[in-house]
Design a protein around this motif. Structure first.
Motif, PDB file in Angstrom:
ATOM      1  N   ASP A 231       0.822  -1.218   0.000  1.00  0.00           N
ATOM      2  CA  ASP A 231       0.000   0.000   0.000  1.00  0.00           C
ATOM      3  C   ASP A 231       0.849   1.259   0.000  1.00  0.00           C
ATOM      4  O   ASP A 231       0.369   2.332  -0.359  1.00  0.00           O
ATOM      5  CB  ASP A 231      -0.936   0.002   1.213  1.00  0.00           C
ATOM      6  CG  ASP A 231      -2.067  -1.012   1.078  1.00  0.00           C
ATOM      7  OD1 ASP A 231      -2.380  -1.398  -0.066  1.00  0.00           O
ATOM      8  OD2 ASP A 231      -2.622  -1.421   2.109  1.00  0.00           O
ATOM      9  N   GLU A 232       2.117   1.150   0.417  1.00  0.00           N
ATOM     10  CA  GLU A 232       3.031   2.289   0.364  1.00  0.00           C
ATOM     11  C   GLU A 232       4.102   2.025  -0.695  1.00  0.00           C
ATOM     12  O   GLU A 232       4.389   0.875  -1.038  1.00  0.00           O
ATOM     13  CB  GLU A 232       3.714   2.519   1.720  1.00  0.00           C
ATOM     14  CG  GLU A 232       2.750   2.905   2.832  1.00  0.00           C
ATOM     15  CD  GLU A 232       2.117   1.719   3.509  1.00  0.00           C
ATOM     16  OE1 GLU A 232       0.958   1.853   3.964  1.00  0.00           O
ATOM     17  OE2 GLU A 232       2.746   0.654   3.577  1.00  0.00           O
ATOM     18  N   ASP A 233       4.710   3.089  -1.181  1.00  0.00           N
ATOM     19  CA  ASP A 233       5.718   2.965  -2.237  1.00  0.00           C
ATOM     20  C   ASP A 233       6.899   2.106  -1.808  1.00  0.00           C
ATOM     21  O   ASP A 233       7.467   1.363  -2.617  1.00  0.00           O
ATOM     22  CB  ASP A 233       6.219   4.349  -2.669  1.00  0.00           C
ATOM     23  CG  ASP A 233       5.187   5.131  -3.465  1.00  0.00           C
ATOM     24  OD1 ASP A 233       4.254   4.492  -4.001  1.00  0.00           O
ATOM     25  OD2 ASP A 233       5.307   6.368  -3.539  1.00  0.00           O
ATOM     26  N   GLY A 235       6.952  -0.507   0.212  1.00  0.00           N
ATOM     27  CA  GLY A 235       6.606  -1.916   0.093  1.00  0.00           C
ATOM     28  C   GLY A 235       6.538  -2.366  -1.355  1.00  0.00           C
ATOM     29  O   GLY A 235       6.986  -3.466  -1.708  1.00  0.00           O
ATOM     30  N   LEU A 236       5.971  -1.524  -2.192  1.00  0.00           N
ATOM     31  CA  LEU A 236       5.897  -1.839  -3.619  1.00  0.00           C
ATOM     32  C   LEU A 236       7.293  -2.008  -4.202  1.00  0.00           C
ATOM     33  O   LEU A 236       7.567  -2.937  -4.979  1.00  0.00           O
ATOM     34  CB  LEU A 236       5.140  -0.726  -4.337  1.00  0.00           C
ATOM     35  CG  LEU A 236       4.782  -0.941  -5.805  1.00  0.00           C
ATOM     36  CD1 LEU A 236       3.827  -2.123  -5.960  1.00  0.00           C
ATOM     37  CD2 LEU A 236       4.152   0.322  -6.382  1.00  0.00           C
ATOM     38  N   PHE A 237       8.197  -1.101  -3.828  1.00  0.00           N
ATOM     39  CA  PHE A 237       9.584  -1.165  -4.288  1.00  0.00           C
ATOM     40  C   PHE A 237      10.266  -2.440  -3.795  1.00  0.00           C
ATOM     41  O   PHE A 237      10.948  -3.137  -4.554  1.00  0.00           O
ATOM     42  CB  PHE A 237      10.332   0.072  -3.787  1.00  0.00           C
ATOM     43  CG  PHE A 237      11.796   0.083  -4.105  1.00  0.00           C
ATOM     44  CD1 PHE A 237      12.254   0.385  -5.383  1.00  0.00           C
ATOM     45  CD2 PHE A 237      12.733  -0.198  -3.121  1.00  0.00           C
ATOM     46  CE1 PHE A 237      13.607   0.401  -5.674  1.00  0.00           C
ATOM     47  CE2 PHE A 237      14.093  -0.190  -3.404  1.00  0.00           C
ATOM     48  CZ  PHE A 237      14.534   0.111  -4.687  1.00  0.00           C
ATOM     49  N   LEU A 238      10.060  -2.773  -2.519  1.00  0.00           N
ATOM     50  CA  LEU A 238      10.690  -3.960  -1.946  1.00  0.00           C
ATOM     51  C   LEU A 238      10.190  -5.224  -2.628  1.00  0.00           C
ATOM     52  O   LEU A 238      10.977  -6.139  -2.921  1.00  0.00           O
ATOM     53  CB  LEU A 238      10.422  -4.016  -0.448  1.00  0.00           C
ATOM     54  CG  LEU A 238      11.003  -5.213   0.304  1.00  0.00           C
ATOM     55  CD1 LEU A 238      12.519  -5.265   0.177  1.00  0.00           C
ATOM     56  CD2 LEU A 238      10.597  -5.159   1.777  1.00  0.00           C
ATOM     57  N   ALA A 239       8.880  -5.305  -2.883  1.00  0.00           N
ATOM     58  CA  ALA A 239       8.330  -6.474  -3.567  1.00  0.00           C
ATOM     59  C   ALA A 239       8.958  -6.640  -4.942  1.00  0.00           C
ATOM     60  O   ALA A 239       9.273  -7.763  -5.366  1.00  0.00           O
ATOM     61  CB  ALA A 239       6.817  -6.353  -3.687  1.00  0.00           C
ATOM     62  N   GLY A 240       9.158  -5.520  -5.627  1.00  0.00           N
ATOM     63  CA  GLY A 240       9.813  -5.578  -6.926  1.00  0.00           C
ATOM     64  C   GLY A 240      11.247  -6.053  -6.827  1.00  0.00           C
ATOM     65  O   GLY A 240      11.727  -6.821  -7.671  1.00  0.00           O
ATOM     66  N   GLN A 241      11.951  -5.606  -5.812  1.00  0.00           N
ATOM     67  CA  GLN A 241      13.338  -6.035  -5.626  1.00  0.00           C
ATOM     68  C   GLN A 241      13.453  -7.525  -5.313  1.00  0.00           C
ATOM     69  O   GLN A 241      14.424  -8.181  -5.715  1.00  0.00           O
ATOM     70  CB  GLN A 241      13.980  -5.241  -4.493  1.00  0.00           C
ATOM     71  CG  GLN A 241      14.385  -3.824  -4.871  1.00  0.00           C
ATOM     72  CD  GLN A 241      15.366  -3.274  -3.860  1.00  0.00           C
ATOM     73  OE1 GLN A 241      15.146  -3.357  -2.659  1.00  0.00           O
ATOM     74  NE2 GLN A 241      16.468  -2.712  -4.343  1.00  0.00           N
ATOM     75  N   MET A 242      12.487  -8.067  -4.589  1.00  0.00           N
ATOM     76  CA  MET A 242      12.553  -9.462  -4.170  1.00  0.00           C
ATOM     77  C   MET A 242      12.077 -10.428  -5.254  1.00  0.00           C
ATOM     78  O   MET A 242      12.296 -11.632  -5.142  1.00  0.00           O
ATOM     79  CB  MET A 242      11.713  -9.664  -2.904  1.00  0.00           C
ATOM     80  CG  MET A 242      12.180  -8.871  -1.698  1.00  0.00           C
ATOM     81  SD  MET A 242      13.849  -9.318  -1.146  1.00  0.00           S
ATOM     82  CE  MET A 242      13.569 -10.989  -0.583  1.00  0.00           C
ATOM     83  N   SER A 243      11.399  -9.933  -6.280  1.00  0.00           N
ATOM     84  CA  SER A 243      10.823 -10.779  -7.324  1.00  0.00           C
ATOM     85  C   SER A 243      11.770 -10.931  -8.504  1.00  0.00           C
ATOM     86  O   SER A 243      12.420  -9.972  -8.916  1.00  0.00           O
ATOM     87  CB  SER A 243       9.499 -10.184  -7.821  1.00  0.00           C
ATOM     88  OG  SER A 243       8.575 -10.058  -6.775  1.00  0.00           O
TER      89      SER A 243
END
Length: 465
Positions: A231-233, A235-243
């Protein structure tokens, strides 16, 4: 107890002798180390000495000459706003600095685990808000199906004080940014980030440092599965980094208030319904609206994170749904303490920052809002537009008048909890909710938020007779 490994015959200094510090000393002894202890508070030193532990003033010259490692309590600053003198002295002497979380992860794996059909798992949960509820909720789900589960870290027992987990056991950890920033080992099987909002900014020299401390659990921890609120930028950034790809189901994205789609693994809550999506298809759905222990969108976010972790651990959606329905809630977190004459009384003393208070306010209608305390950096501007359900505010705290002037609703300066509850009870009508959600720290009048919440509960019961 988890005996600390890797320091047999070595002298290890322990700074800070509170709950986790004393547990660390005991675990070091159990692992064959020789701990030397210090706390600047005489009372804490007396407790350690009563157990027979060796004391050493770590401020004195040469205190680290024979020390292999310094283990420090999480509340003691090691970098910002400036290092504690003892920690600086250890670093100047070339002595590594760690905390109990680092020792736990380095020491937990035991001989014989490879012979188990289902080795133990560690689920580590961090974030700005909702950590404790998510930990307690996952623990409740696991216990409801007879799975061995222990809560530790910032909730439950100290991490080194737990029992060694056995076959299919789960250790559910609540970790703060203070803990994740310093731990030298971070190896959870499942890592969860609930959300991120500004907090502890002086300790981390700003929001970037705060996020970096949380991010270590994922980037350096290397979990098998990462459950990340987007929901925050950040977290979105972290999810992208981990994928590795959009279909990478090692990352489970969690959101509230909107539907998630795509080929990956998502869990989201929208209009009171939890949905699980995998490879573009819905595989689970739960109606959260009537679950008394989980009111409001913020608790629905917690439910999504706990649900995702339970799914990773092999539980079926309907089993999880049954457990969610029996979750009683945590004290001081959206805790219903009474319901009399159509008025509900809710204790959310844990709402110590603006973000958590805003979420509490969004969970109810017709609110008689008890707020105030030690105001945090940045003022109350972020609450603008979040008070539409508030009928009136009743402000407590030493600076109640200044706090009240910043609110965009009718406010009465009460100063004390006794007067605030009395006024709210007198004004309340059927359908109202008297809500303690302070949006401030408690330290101007109380030792901690738990004491503040207990005072609210006591005054409610006194006023209602």
């Amino acid at each position: 107890m988890i005996p600390v490994q890797g320091f047999e015959g070595a002298r290890v200094a322990v700074l800070g002798l509170g709950r986790s510090g004393l547990a660390t000393v005991r675990a070091l002894l159990a692992g064959g180390a020789t701990p030397v202890c210090w706390d600047d508070q005489q009372q804490a030193r007396d407790r350690a000495e009563a157990e027979g532990f060796e004391l050493r003033d770590l401020h004195r010259q040469g205190a680290f000459d024979d020390i292999a490692t310094l283990v420090t309590s999480p509340g003691i600053p090691h970098l910002y706003p400036q290092p504690n003198p003892v920690i600086r002295a250890a670093l100047q002497a070339g002595v590594p600095v760690d905390n109990d979380i680092g020792l736990f992860f380095a020491s937990l794996p035991a001989q014989g685990w490879d012979m188990l059909d289902q080795p133990p798992k560690v689920v580590a949960i961090t974030g700005s808000n909702g950590k404790s509820t998510t930990v307690a909720l996952l623990h409740h789900i696991l216990e409801s199906v007879g799975r061995d589960s222990q809560m530790a870290g910032n909730i439950g027992r100290g991490v080194l004080d737990i029992d060694p987990p056995g076959e299919a056991g789960v250790v559910v950890l609540e970790l703060s940014s203070y803990q994740t920033e310093l731990a030298r080992a971070l190896t959870p099987d499942v890592a969860i980030l609930t959300n991120l909002s500004p907090d502890h900014l002086d300790r981390h020299a700003g929001l970037g440092g705060y996020f970096a401390a949380k991010r270590r659990l994922f980037a350096e921890g290397g979990p098998d599965r990462a459950i990340i609120g987007i929901d925050e930028d950040e977290g979105l950034f972290l999810a992208g980094q981990m994928s590795q790809a959009s279909s990478d189901d090692r990352v489970i994205r969690v959101a509230t208030g909107r539907k998630l789609s795509g080929p990956g693994w998502q869990v989201f809550a929208r209009k009171g319904f939890l949905s699980e999506m995998r490879k573009g298809r819905q595989v689970g759905a739960i109606d959260l609206r009537q679950m008394m222990g989980l009111p409001g969108a913020h608790n629905h976010q917690n439910a999504c994170a706990a649900y995702a972790a339970a799914r990773v651990l092999g539980l079926a959606p309907r089993v999880i749904e049954a457990a969610l329905a029996t979750y009683p809630g945590l004290p001081h977190r959206s805790q219903t303490v009474a319901e009399v004459a159509g008025v509900r009384y809710v204790n959310d003393s844990k709402a110590t920052n603006l973000d958590s208070a805003a979420k509490a306010l969004s969970a109810f209608k017709n609110i008689r809002w008890i707020c105030g305390g030690l105001e945090k950096e940045g003022g109350l501007g972020a609450l603008g537009g979040q008070t539409g359900s508030v009928r009136k505010a009743y402000v407590i705290g030493r600076e109640a008048a200044g706090f009240a002037m910043q609110l965009d609703v009718e406010a009465e300066v009460c100063t004390t909890m006794e007067r605030a509850v009395a006024c709210a009870v007198a004004d309340a009508e059927p359908g109202d909710v008297v809500l303690l959600a302070p949006a401030a720290a408690s330290f101007d009048q109380y030792d901690n938020f738990e004491q503040r919440g207990d005072d609210f509960i006591s005054e409610v019961h006194k006023q209602l007779g």
